[in-house]
Design a protein around this motif. Structure first.
Motif, short mmCIF file in Angstrom:
data_model
loop_
_atom_site.label_atom_id
_atom_site.label_comp_id
_atom_site.label_asym_id
_atom_site.label_seq_id
_atom_site.Cartn_x
_atom_site.Cartn_y
_atom_site.Cartn_z
N GLU A 42 22.83 35.83 10.41
CA GLU A 42 23.26 34.55 9.87
C GLU A 42 23.86 34.76 8.49
O GLU A 42 23.68 35.84 7.89
CB GLU A 42 22.09 33.56 9.80
N GLN A 43 24.57 33.75 7.99
CA GLN A 43 25.12 33.84 6.66
C GLN A 43 25.02 32.50 5.96
O GLN A 43 24.98 31.45 6.60
CB GLN A 43 26.58 34.31 6.69
N VAL A 44 24.96 32.54 4.63
CA VAL A 44 24.84 31.33 3.84
C VAL A 44 25.48 31.60 2.48
O VAL A 44 25.51 32.74 2.00
CB VAL A 44 23.36 30.92 3.68
N GLY A 45 26.01 30.57 1.85
CA GLY A 45 26.61 30.71 0.53
C GLY A 45 28.09 31.03 0.61
O GLY A 45 28.72 30.94 1.67
N SER A 46 28.67 31.42 -0.52
CA SER A 46 30.08 31.77 -0.58
C SER A 46 30.29 32.73 -1.73
O SER A 46 29.47 32.84 -2.64
CB SER A 46 30.94 30.51 -0.78
N GLY A 47 31.41 33.46 -1.66
CA GLY A 47 31.70 34.44 -2.68
C GLY A 47 31.81 35.83 -2.07
O GLY A 47 32.06 35.98 -0.87
N SER A 48 31.61 36.85 -2.87
CA SER A 48 31.65 38.22 -2.37
C SER A 48 30.55 38.44 -1.34
O SER A 48 29.42 37.99 -1.53
CB SER A 48 31.47 39.21 -3.52
N PRO A 49 30.85 39.15 -0.23
CA PRO A 49 29.83 39.37 0.80
C PRO A 49 28.70 40.25 0.29
O PRO A 49 28.92 41.23 -0.43
CB PRO A 49 30.60 40.07 1.92
N LEU A 50 27.48 39.88 0.68
CA LEU A 50 26.28 40.62 0.30
C LEU A 50 25.40 40.75 1.54
O LEU A 50 24.92 39.75 2.08
CB LEU A 50 25.52 39.87 -0.80
N LEU A 51 25.21 41.98 2.02
CA LEU A 51 24.41 42.24 3.21
C LEU A 51 22.99 42.63 2.82
O LEU A 51 22.79 43.53 2.00
CB LEU A 51 25.04 43.38 4.02
N LEU A 52 22.00 41.97 3.43
CA LEU A 52 20.59 42.26 3.19
C LEU A 52 20.01 43.00 4.39
O LEU A 52 20.18 42.56 5.54
CB LEU A 52 19.81 40.96 2.97
#
Length: 259
Positions: free
Chosen positions: A13-23
């Motif tokens: 899933e993804q949330v937010g906006s801006g530069s991509p950040l993978l956890l």
């Protein structure tokens, strides 16, 4: 949403906006394990999280797994999200997977953040005695008692009761397949970055809690010394899951580094 690496389907899933950040999370924790950190990071980044193979809503293929296998899963998630290059944050086993990503596919990784992790057996320090003793004791305990002890052991030496209960609720509501746990554990216990960690060229932040009883905090110093563009930050009083205990401090440090 689902991504696919060969025959393995992965929930993400993804949330937010801006530069991509993978956890990338560690052994026994699905993407819910980032709960206190995601909303803070999503104020600045497009935060992408997923369930590793062997847990949560992702497939549980036969094991054992390796960090290389699981790094391939992370790349599949980036592909499914149409992300060519992302900041990567990995904790514990997820930190080993993140190292493998940076070693094998550096062009897909922007900045790298390694939490509560190790470079592996050849370079790293062994598991602290408290966790070894708990692993030996666990088989003689009621499962619920053992699970609580493992959660408490993953926090600082005086764990906050509310934090313990929050994590326990997630783990009891989302029990991991035993085969998936064993297959993930194999990936962690067999990881050895001795031939590759010094090749990591990405700017890297290494973070550790001073009271980590699962991965010896000394491993973070080894990583910081081994990766050419690395800096080390310690969280005083933090355990293995210090980002549950100190989410605001952790988010500020990560955001400052990535920005």
């Amino acid at each position: 949403m689902k991504a696919r690496n060969g025959d393995v389907e992965l929930a993400w899933e993804q949330v937010g906006s801006g530069s991509p950040l993978l956890l990338i999370h560690g052994l026994g924790y699905a993407r819910w394990g980032w709960e206190p950190l995601v909303p803070l990071l999503a104020e600045h980044f497009l935060v992408i999280s997923f369930d590793n193979r062997g847990i949560g809503e992702s497939d549980v293929p036969d094991g054992p797994y390796t960090a290389v296998d699981m790094a391939g899963d992370a790349l599949a998630v980036l592909d499914a999200a149409n992300v060519t290059r992302a900041h990567v944050v990995g904790t514990s086993l997820g930190g080993m997977i993140a190292q493998e990503l940076a070693i094998e596919t550096p062009a897909r990784v922007d900045r790298l953040v390694l939490l509560s992790t190790t470079p592996g057996a050849s370079l790293g320090h062994p598991m602290p005695q408290e966790t070894i003793a708990l692993l030996e004791e666990a088989s003689s305990l009621e499962p619920a008692v053992a699970l609580r002890k493992f959660v408490e052991n993953a926090l600082g030496t005086n764990p906050d009761t509310e934090t313990v209960e929050q994590i326990l609720e997630h783990r009891l509501s989302n029990p991991q397949d035993p085969g998936g746990w064993a297959a993930q554990a194999h990936a962690g216990t067999t990881y050895d970055g001795k031939d590759g960690v010094h090749l990591i060229s990405n700017p890297t932040l290494v973070m550790t809690g001073t009271e980590d009883r699962v991965v010896d905090p000394a491993n973070s110093q080894v990583l910081a010394d081994s990766i050419p563009e690395a800096t080390l930050e310690t969280v005083e009083g933090g355990g293995h899951l210090f980002f549950w205990e100190y989410p605001e401090q952790t988010a500020i440090t990560i955001t400052g580094f990535l920005s």
